[in-house]
Structures are given as C-alpha cells and as structure tokens.
Design a protein around this motif. Structure first.
Motif, PDB file in Angstrom:
ATOM      1  N   GLU A 190      21.771  78.744  25.605  1.00 52.16           N
ATOM      2  CA  GLU A 190      23.201  78.887  25.900  1.00 52.16           C
ATOM      3  C   GLU A 190      23.522  80.286  26.426  1.00 52.16           C
ATOM      4  OE1 GLU A 190      24.823  76.319  26.217  1.00 52.16           O
ATOM      5  OE2 GLU A 190      23.466  74.995  25.131  1.00 52.16           O
ATOM      6  N   PHE A 191      22.822  81.301  25.953  1.00 56.24           N
ATOM      7  CA  PHE A 191      23.018  82.631  26.535  1.00 56.24           C
ATOM      8  C   PHE A 191      22.516  82.662  27.979  1.00 56.24           C
ATOM      9  CE2 PHE A 191      24.388  84.497  22.621  1.00 56.24           C
ATOM     10  CZ  PHE A 191      25.046  85.672  23.003  1.00 56.24           C
ATOM     11  N   GLU A 192      21.433  81.957  28.252  1.00 57.24           N
ATOM     12  CA  GLU A 192      20.955  81.857  29.629  1.00 57.24           C
ATOM     13  C   GLU A 192      22.000  81.163  30.495  1.00 57.24           C
ATOM     14  OE1 GLU A 192      18.751  82.496  32.838  1.00 57.24           O
ATOM     15  OE2 GLU A 192      17.997  83.081  30.860  1.00 57.24           O
ATOM     16  N   ARG A 193      22.577  80.126  29.973  1.00 53.25           N
ATOM     17  CA  ARG A 193      23.615  79.387  30.689  1.00 53.25           C
ATOM     18  C   ARG A 193      24.821  80.277  31.009  1.00 53.25           C
ATOM     19  NH1 ARG A 193      26.914  74.549  27.621  1.00 53.25           N
ATOM     20  NH2 ARG A 193      28.576  74.269  29.144  1.00 53.25           N
ATOM     21  N   HIS A 194      25.150  81.174  30.082  1.00 55.11           N
ATOM     22  CA  HIS A 194      26.336  82.019  30.233  1.00 55.11           C
ATOM     23  C   HIS A 194      25.971  83.472  30.565  1.00 55.11           C
ATOM     24  CE1 HIS A 194      29.055  78.894  28.835  1.00 55.11           C
ATOM     25  NE2 HIS A 194      28.314  78.712  27.755  1.00 55.11           N
ATOM     26  N   ARG A 195      24.868  83.674  31.201  1.00 54.35           N
ATOM     27  CA  ARG A 195      24.382  85.043  31.416  1.00 54.35           C
ATOM     28  C   ARG A 195      25.347  85.875  32.258  1.00 54.35           C
ATOM     29  NH1 ARG A 195      18.823  84.672  34.575  1.00 54.35           N
ATOM     30  NH2 ARG A 195      19.120  86.950  34.542  1.00 54.35           N
ATOM     31  N   ARG A 196      26.236  85.257  33.024  1.00 52.59           N
ATOM     32  CA  ARG A 196      27.224  85.996  33.817  1.00 52.59           C
ATOM     33  C   ARG A 196      28.633  85.900  33.220  1.00 52.59           C
ATOM     34  NH1 ARG A 196      23.536  83.822  37.319  1.00 52.59           N
ATOM     35  NH2 ARG A 196      22.486  85.328  38.698  1.00 52.59           N
ATOM     36  N   HIS A 197      28.727  85.367  32.020  1.00 53.61           N
ATOM     37  CA  HIS A 197      30.017  85.256  31.341  1.00 53.61           C
ATOM     38  C   HIS A 197      30.572  86.659  31.077  1.00 53.61           C
ATOM     39  CE1 HIS A 197      32.770  84.546  27.938  1.00 53.61           C
ATOM     40  NE2 HIS A 197      32.864  83.301  28.375  1.00 53.61           N
ATOM     41  N   PRO A 198      31.876  86.884  31.279  1.00 54.23           N
ATOM     42  CA  PRO A 198      32.426  88.244  31.151  1.00 54.23           C
ATOM     43  C   PRO A 198      32.227  88.879  29.780  1.00 54.23           C
ATOM     44  CG  PRO A 198      34.175  86.582  31.349  1.00 54.23           C
ATOM     45  CD  PRO A 198      32.900  85.919  31.714  1.00 54.23           C
ATOM     46  N   VAL A 199      32.145  88.079  28.717  1.00 51.81           N
ATOM     47  CA  VAL A 199      31.911  88.631  27.382  1.00 51.81           C
ATOM     48  C   VAL A 199      30.422  88.629  27.029  1.00 51.81           C
ATOM     49  CG1 VAL A 199      32.327  88.282  24.905  1.00 51.81           C
ATOM     50  CG2 VAL A 199      34.210  88.026  26.546  1.00 51.81           C
ATOM     51  N   PRO A 248      32.736  80.009  24.311  1.00 53.53           N
ATOM     52  CA  PRO A 248      31.475  80.761  24.364  1.00 53.53           C
ATOM     53  C   PRO A 248      31.553  82.151  23.750  1.00 53.53           C
ATOM     54  CG  PRO A 248      31.920  79.699  26.465  1.00 53.53           C
ATOM     55  CD  PRO A 248      33.157  79.530  25.644  1.00 53.53           C
ATOM     56  N   ASP A 249      32.733  82.769  23.732  1.00 48.62           N
ATOM     57  CA  ASP A 249      32.859  84.099  23.134  1.00 48.62           C
ATOM     58  C   ASP A 249      32.319  84.135  21.705  1.00 48.62           C
ATOM     59  OD1 ASP A 249      34.195  84.665  25.476  1.00 48.62           O
ATOM     60  OD2 ASP A 249      36.135  85.070  24.537  1.00 48.62           O
ATOM     61  N   LEU A 250      32.459  83.036  20.988  1.00 53.88           N
ATOM     62  CA  LEU A 250      32.060  83.008  19.582  1.00 53.88           C
ATOM     63  C   LEU A 250      30.542  83.006  19.399  1.00 53.88           C
ATOM     64  CD1 LEU A 250      34.693  80.628  17.955  1.00 53.88           C
ATOM     65  CD2 LEU A 250      34.772  83.106  18.281  1.00 53.88           C
ATOM     66  N   LEU A 251      29.799  82.812  20.486  1.00 53.70           N
ATOM     67  CA  LEU A 251      28.345  82.934  20.395  1.00 53.70           C
ATOM     68  C   LEU A 251      27.933  84.370  20.063  1.00 53.70           C
ATOM     69  CD1 LEU A 251      27.136  80.700  23.366  1.00 53.70           C
ATOM     70  CD2 LEU A 251      27.098  80.149  20.928  1.00 53.70           C
ATOM     71  N   VAL A 252      28.832  85.321  20.303  1.00 49.74           N
ATOM     72  CA  VAL A 252      28.579  86.711  19.912  1.00 49.74           C
ATOM     73  C   VAL A 252      28.253  86.775  18.420  1.00 49.74           C
ATOM     74  CG1 VAL A 252      29.658  88.988  19.598  1.00 49.74           C
ATOM     75  CG2 VAL A 252      30.001  87.717  21.733  1.00 49.74           C
TER      76      VAL A 252
END
Length: 253
Positions: free
Chosen positions: A70-79, A131-135
């Motif tokens: 999921e981090f790979e999926r969101h690697r360009r996510h602003p957070v 996705p922010d909560l993956l932090v």
C-alpha cells in the motif's frame, strides 16, 4: 497545514508540539500494555517457543506485505511520500525467515491467523478510504523494529539455539547502519507531514488501534506457549505487571 499544536507550559510561553511527540505521548499507555502481554513478557525473559514464534513471523509476513504494497501504491501521496522508505521494509527479510522455519514450500504452507487476517484487512481498508492513517501503522511497526530488534534477535538466538543469522533476518536492517540517526530523521519527517491537528489526532488514535491488534496477535499465541512450557511456569513468568520499558515493542523510541 502543519500538524503542530500549541501548548502552554508553566512559564506561559507557547511552544509547538509535533506529530512525533503526539504519537509518543499518545501511545505510552498502549505501549506499556503491549509489553505486559504474557507472550511478550515470556519472550523478554528468554522463553521463546519455536512453533509460536514462527506463527508470529508468518502473520508478520502478511501484515508487512500488505503495508509495503500500500505504501508502494501511494508512493506519490502528499502525506505518505515522505515515509516511503524501502530501506525499512521487511517483506524480503521475512521471506528468508519463512524459508528457514517452514521450508522451501512455505508459500503453500502458511496462512494468516484470524487476527492476522483482520490486521491485513484493516491496512487494505485504510489504504482505500483514508491513506493518511497508514502513517500510524508505519510508525507503530517500524520504529519498534528498529528500537528493540537487536535485543529481540539475541534473545531468539539464545532461546532457540539458532546459528548465525538463520531465522532472524527480520531483525536485520542492512541499509540502515545507524538506527538512532534514522529514527531521528523519521521523527523529523513526521513533524513535517502536511496534516491538520485533527488528522494528527486521528493518526494517534489509529496507532493505538494498531497496538491493540498487535496485542491480540500475541494473545493468539499464548495457548501454544502455555502448552509447551506448562501452566505453572507461564504463570510465574507473567504474574508481575511491569511498568514497560517502551523499548522492545512496536513504536519504541
């Protein structure tokens, strides 16, 4: 928007509190509770039962695989992009451990436990909805691995009579030669994440939920451990409740 909050100490001067501090302070109670789960207390006292341990690592394989995918999926996510740190990732290390504990056919042998499956589903759900909560899940797992990993590795080696690094690849961070410096940089990255105060609070709440999932993973294993070492020994090892060192379980600083 910054995640910094303003607090007013006794001298009346306002100072900023960032997400890293909020996470550390907001999860202290959960941290102590995790360290007082029977399975963890036994582990820290050098009582490690191989079947329970390999089942735990098997669950970790599915959990870390999901988190890293999921981090790979969101690697360009602003957070999330600031915490896209493949040097932390554990999937490949766990694959080595799976081969050691379950043999070459391990992919057709292992499956997540009920709580392990729930943990994976939680990560997938957050990735799709918030996705922010993956932090919170990154913080809870990886900082704990860096903080207490070497101690836990040495306990596992002694308790199970392992040789060299066989069966302990999970604890090896070959691309992070200075764990202390890395954790400092990680916390600085947390403080720079573009999240609101409300979102920061939600991340802390999710980190506490992650601790609860980890505790439930440990609790699942206690039956096997009690069967292996005996009820009387288990009770003697877990009778006293400690304050918790906050150094050996998820998200240790």
């Amino acid at each position: 928007m910054s995640n910094d909050l303003l607090t007013k100490p006794q001298d009346g001067v306002y100072e900023e509190v960032g997400l890293a501090t909020k996470l550390r302070e907001g999860t202290k109670k959960a941290h102590t509770m995790a360290e007082n789960v029977g399975f963890v207390k036994c582990f820290l006292k050098g009582v490690v039962e191989k079947e329970s341990y390999r089942k735990l690592l098997g669950n970790f394989y599915f959990i870390y695989s999901a988190l890293e995918e999921e981090f790979e999926r969101h690697r360009r996510h602003p957070v999330l992009k600031a915490l896209y740190l493949p040097e932390l990732w554990r999937k490949e290390s766990l694959e080595q451990d799976m081969a050691y504990y379950f043999g070459p056919n391990w992919r057709n042998t292992i499956a997540p436990s009920p709580v392990g499956k729930e943990y994976v589903e939680c990560i997938r759900h957050l990735s799709n909805t918030d996705p922010d909560l993956l932090v919170a899940h990154s913080y809870t797992r990886y900082l704990g691995d860096l903080s207490g990993g070497q101690i836990l590795k040495n306990i596992a080696i002694r308790a199970m009579g392992l040789e060299g690094s066989q069966g302990t690849a999970f604890y090896e961070f070959a691309e992070i030669p200075d764990a202390k410096a890395f954790k400092t940089a990680y916390r600085e990255a947390l403080d720079q994440l573009p999240v609101s105060s409300e979102k920061a609070d939600a991340i802390v709440a999710e980190a506490n939920a992650a601790f609860k999932l980890n505790m439930r993973l440990f609790n699942e294993l206690e039956g096997n451990l009690i069967k292996a070492i005996g009820v009387m020994l288990f009770n003697s090892l877990t009778r006293r409740r400690g304050a918790g060192s906050t150094e050996l379980t998820p998200a240790a600083e």
